[in-house]
Structure formats: C-alpha cells, structure tokens
Design a protein around this motif. Structure first.
Motif, mmCIF file in Angstrom:
data_model
loop_
_atom_site.group_PDB
_atom_site.id
_atom_site.type_symbol
_atom_site.label_atom_id
_atom_site.label_comp_id
_atom_site.label_asym_id
_atom_site.label_seq_id
_atom_site.Cartn_x
_atom_site.Cartn_y
_atom_site.Cartn_z
ATOM 1 N N ALA A 196 -6.399 21.648 1.240
ATOM 2 C CA ALA A 196 -5.409 20.775 0.600
ATOM 3 C C ALA A 196 -5.868 19.319 0.642
ATOM 4 C CB ALA A 196 -4.055 20.927 1.285
ATOM 5 N N MET A 197 -6.461 18.904 1.746
ATOM 6 C CA MET A 197 -6.973 17.535 1.831
ATOM 7 C C MET A 197 -8.109 17.327 0.831
ATOM 8 S SD MET A 197 -8.667 15.490 5.056
ATOM 9 C CE MET A 197 -10.178 16.500 5.000
ATOM 10 N N ASN A 198 -9.016 18.274 0.761
ATOM 11 C CA ASN A 198 -10.134 18.149 -0.177
ATOM 12 C C ASN A 198 -9.677 18.181 -1.623
ATOM 13 O OD1 ASN A 198 -12.156 17.805 1.719
ATOM 14 N ND2 ASN A 198 -12.512 20.010 1.953
ATOM 15 N N ALA A 199 -8.504 18.768 -1.873
ATOM 16 C CA ALA A 199 -7.950 18.790 -3.230
ATOM 17 C C ALA A 199 -7.197 17.505 -3.555
ATOM 18 C CB ALA A 199 -7.021 19.991 -3.382
ATOM 19 N N GLY A 200 -7.104 16.577 -2.597
ATOM 20 C CA GLY A 200 -6.471 15.289 -2.848
ATOM 21 C C GLY A 200 -5.027 15.184 -2.424
ATOM 22 N N ARG A 201 -4.487 16.221 -1.790
ATOM 23 C CA ARG A 201 -3.076 16.184 -1.405
ATOM 24 C C ARG A 201 -2.843 15.258 -0.217
ATOM 25 N NH1 ARG A 201 -0.585 21.928 -0.646
ATOM 26 N NH2 ARG A 201 -1.220 21.960 -2.836
ATOM 27 N N GLN A 249 0.833 -1.187 0.000
ATOM 28 C CA GLN A 249 0.000 0.000 0.000
ATOM 29 C C GLN A 249 0.877 1.249 0.000
ATOM 30 O OE1 GLN A 249 -3.696 -0.365 2.578
ATOM 31 N NE2 GLN A 249 -2.345 -1.812 3.621
ATOM 32 N N PRO A 250 0.408 2.323 -0.621
ATOM 33 C CA PRO A 250 1.201 3.551 -0.616
ATOM 34 C C PRO A 250 1.237 4.154 0.783
ATOM 35 C CG PRO A 250 -0.972 3.961 -1.531
ATOM 36 C CD PRO A 250 -0.864 2.467 -1.345
ATOM 37 N N PRO A 251 2.163 5.059 1.046
ATOM 38 C CA PRO A 251 2.215 5.703 2.357
ATOM 39 C C PRO A 251 0.944 6.505 2.624
ATOM 40 C CG PRO A 251 4.234 6.117 1.106
ATOM 41 C CD PRO A 251 3.257 5.499 0.160
ATOM 42 N N LEU A 252 0.566 6.564 3.877
ATOM 43 C CA LEU A 252 -0.500 7.476 4.287
ATOM 44 C C LEU A 252 0.035 8.895 4.190
ATOM 45 C CD1 LEU A 252 -1.716 5.573 7.477
ATOM 46 C CD2 LEU A 252 -3.001 5.820 5.343
ATOM 47 N N ARG A 253 -0.696 9.762 3.534
ATOM 48 C CA ARG A 253 -0.286 11.161 3.384
ATOM 49 C C ARG A 253 -1.129 12.009 4.333
ATOM 50 N NH1 ARG A 253 -2.024 12.485 -2.211
ATOM 51 N NH2 ARG A 253 -3.765 11.220 -1.458
ATOM 52 N N ILE A 312 4.036 6.326 6.674
ATOM 53 C CA ILE A 312 3.299 7.574 6.824
ATOM 54 C C ILE A 312 4.196 8.746 6.443
ATOM 55 C CG2 ILE A 312 3.849 7.784 9.293
ATOM 56 C CD1 ILE A 312 0.981 9.026 9.609
ATOM 57 N N GLN A 313 3.638 9.660 5.710
ATOM 58 C CA GLN A 313 4.327 10.884 5.292
ATOM 59 C C GLN A 313 3.592 12.051 5.924
ATOM 60 O OE1 GLN A 313 5.361 11.480 1.012
ATOM 61 N NE2 GLN A 313 3.920 13.184 1.205
ATOM 62 N N ILE A 314 4.282 12.832 6.737
ATOM 63 C CA ILE A 314 3.655 13.913 7.488
ATOM 64 C C ILE A 314 4.184 15.258 7.013
ATOM 65 C CG2 ILE A 314 3.239 14.887 9.777
ATOM 66 C CD1 ILE A 314 3.714 12.133 10.970
ATOM 67 N N ASP A 315 3.304 16.092 6.489
ATOM 68 C CA ASP A 315 3.642 17.453 6.099
ATOM 69 C C ASP A 315 3.290 18.419 7.220
ATOM 70 O OD1 ASP A 315 4.429 16.531 3.673
ATOM 71 O OD2 ASP A 315 2.819 17.466 2.511
ATOM 72 N N SER A 316 4.050 19.480 7.313
ATOM 73 C CA SER A 316 3.767 20.555 8.261
ATOM 74 C C SER A 316 3.435 21.806 7.469
ATOM 75 C CB SER A 316 4.984 20.799 9.157
ATOM 76 O OG SER A 316 4.780 21.917 9.989
#
Length: 280
Positions: free
Chosen positions: A79-84, A24-28, A66-70
């Motif tokens: 950004a979440m609603n845009a699919g990022r 599975q791909p990383p959780l973004r 998991i990939q965590i952006d700040s």
C-alpha cells in the motif's frame, strides 16, 4: 481499515502555529493495529501503543498533522509503494533485502529474539543450557522457524501453539520452560503478568526496527529521522519505551543512540552525510 488523525486544533493546543501545520498536508502512515504493545485497539475506538505515541510526537515536532491507518501488516508495504502512505509507523525489521527496495530511518528500537520464563525458574546464561528443556513458540512465526532449525543443535524440544498467548500459557502451566518471541512483545507480557519474567536475550539476532519509506522519499525520511534523533537526545523515546515495555532502556539501547548519517549504517539506502539535528 481503522483510521484516526491528529487535527490541526490539537496541534495548535500543543503550542504549534496553525499556519505551519496548514502549509503541508497530513502525514499519511499506517500500522498493524493488532501488534501489542506497538499498536492495538483501545477503548472507545482508534489504536494506542508505543508506535502510536512515537509517531504522533514525531509529527508534532515536524509541525504536521498525522493520519494513522490500522491494517493487516502483510498489506502495508504494498500500500505504501502504491502511494497510499508516506511511510509506515509500524515497526519493520531492517534487513538487507528490504533495504534494497525501501528507505529506512535509523533504528528507534532494537528487535531481538528473547526467552520468557516462569517467575522463579532458573535462568539460562547461554543457549547450550536449554538442553533437555521445552521451548514454546507461535506456530508459523520466525521464532518457530528459528527454534526448529536450532533444536537439535542445542538439544531442546519445540512445542508450537496457534497463538503466542497459548505459548506463554504453556510456560505458566509448566509444560514449557520458556517461550521464544520478540523482546518487546515479551516485555509487554512480563509487565502485565507477574507469573512470568524475561530470560535470555539472543543478542546475535539483534536488528534495527525502523520506519520504511518509498525509495524516492529521501528528504522526508531524513526529516523524520532528525525528529527521532531529537527525541532520543531529550529522552522521549526512552520514556515511551519504559512506559509501554516496563523496562528502562540500557545506555547503549537504540532508544538512546543517535546513529551517524541517515538510515541504518552498512545497509543499502544509508546516507553517510554528517548532520546535527535541529531540535529547537
């Protein structure tokens, strides 16, 4: 934008099968990296805090990287609603308005307004006892709005400051009786500063802090919620809470409570399906 990830090698070191992580791909996900102690910069780069530890452990239990952006909180939901992002690891208050357009996990913490007072100052048991006292707040915050809306009713004076740090300093200096802010932020302040202590909690303001997902992500929401439920059942969430906030959660705290169904009961997006999380 700052970013860090938990690599597959790290997952394998934690005893997870490499193939499971690779399937599975990383959780973004993303956080507001300036909201201590939930997420904040750490020495050497990256971010640390309660929510970082919480969702790294969620990903580990899901056998996912998991990939965590700040990033700035104001841009996280768009950004979440845009699919990022798949979901947000930042603490988000679950309201009816938000739940109409987003899916939420059940609360992993309760958020509520609370007072912070100078150590040794007399405690108040109810809001009416604030009459004649000064309450400091962060200018423009929800706490500022609440204080100004209720100052006349309860007879206290409001002083607003550009930062909540300055508002706390007013309490330490004796210019204000109490600082009004969020319970976890104040618990962090009290843990770090022996000159202050927690005061009255406004239980009527209590709400769930949950993880938001896009409306179409029900299956992933449910998987993440089950991981959180397992972490509540084995005490992991409570231990992380005490680590970062310096206070052991009460028996009925959200950190220890597995709520029925998926999501926050009685709010839009709630799924009443009875389930038992698989916590192997």
């Amino acid at each position: 934008m700052n970013r860090f990830s938990i690599a597959a090698a790290a997952l394998m070191a934690l005893g997870l099968a490499g193939t499971a992580a690779a399937q599975q791909p990383p959780l973004r996900v993303a956080v507001d990296g300036t909201f201590a102690p939930h997420a904040m910069p750490k020495m050497g780069g990256g971010v640390e805090g309660f929510n970082i530890d919480l969702f790294i452990e969620v990903a580990r239990r899901m056998k996912r990287e998991i990939q965590i952006d700040s990033a700035s909180f104001s841009g996280l939901i768009p950004a979440m609603n845009a699919g990022r992002y798949d979901f947000l690891a930042a603490p988000v208050t679950v309201t009816k308005e938000r739940a109409e357009s987003l899916l939420f996990t059940e609360g992993y913490l309760y958020t509520q307004y609370q007072l912070l007072i100078r150590k040794g100052s007399p405690q108040v048991a109810k809001l009416e006892e604030l009459k004649g006292k000064v309450v400091s707040v962060n200018k423009g915050s929800a706490y500022d709005s609440w204080a100004r809306a209720n100052a006349e009713k309860y007879g206290f004076e409001v002083q607003s400051f550009d930062t909540n740090t300055d508002a706390i300093q007013a309490v330490i200096a004796g210019r204000a009786y109490a600082n009004l802010a969020g319970n976890t932020v104040l618990a962090w302040a009290a843990k770090r500063n022996p000159q202050v202590e927690l005061g009255l909690a406004l239980n009527e303001t209590r709400a769930h802090w949950g993880a938001p997902f896009p409306k179409a992500s029900g299956a992933l929401r449910n998987q993440v919620e089950e991981a959180l439920e397992c972490m509540k059942l084995d005490g992991t969430v409570a231990k992380l809470s005490e680590k970062w906030f310096g206070v052991a959660p009460a028996a009925d705290a959200a950190e220890r409570t597995v709520f029925p169904g998926y999501g926050v009961p009685d709010l839009p997006g709630y799924e009443a399906t009875a389930h038992t999380p698989s916590c192997g």
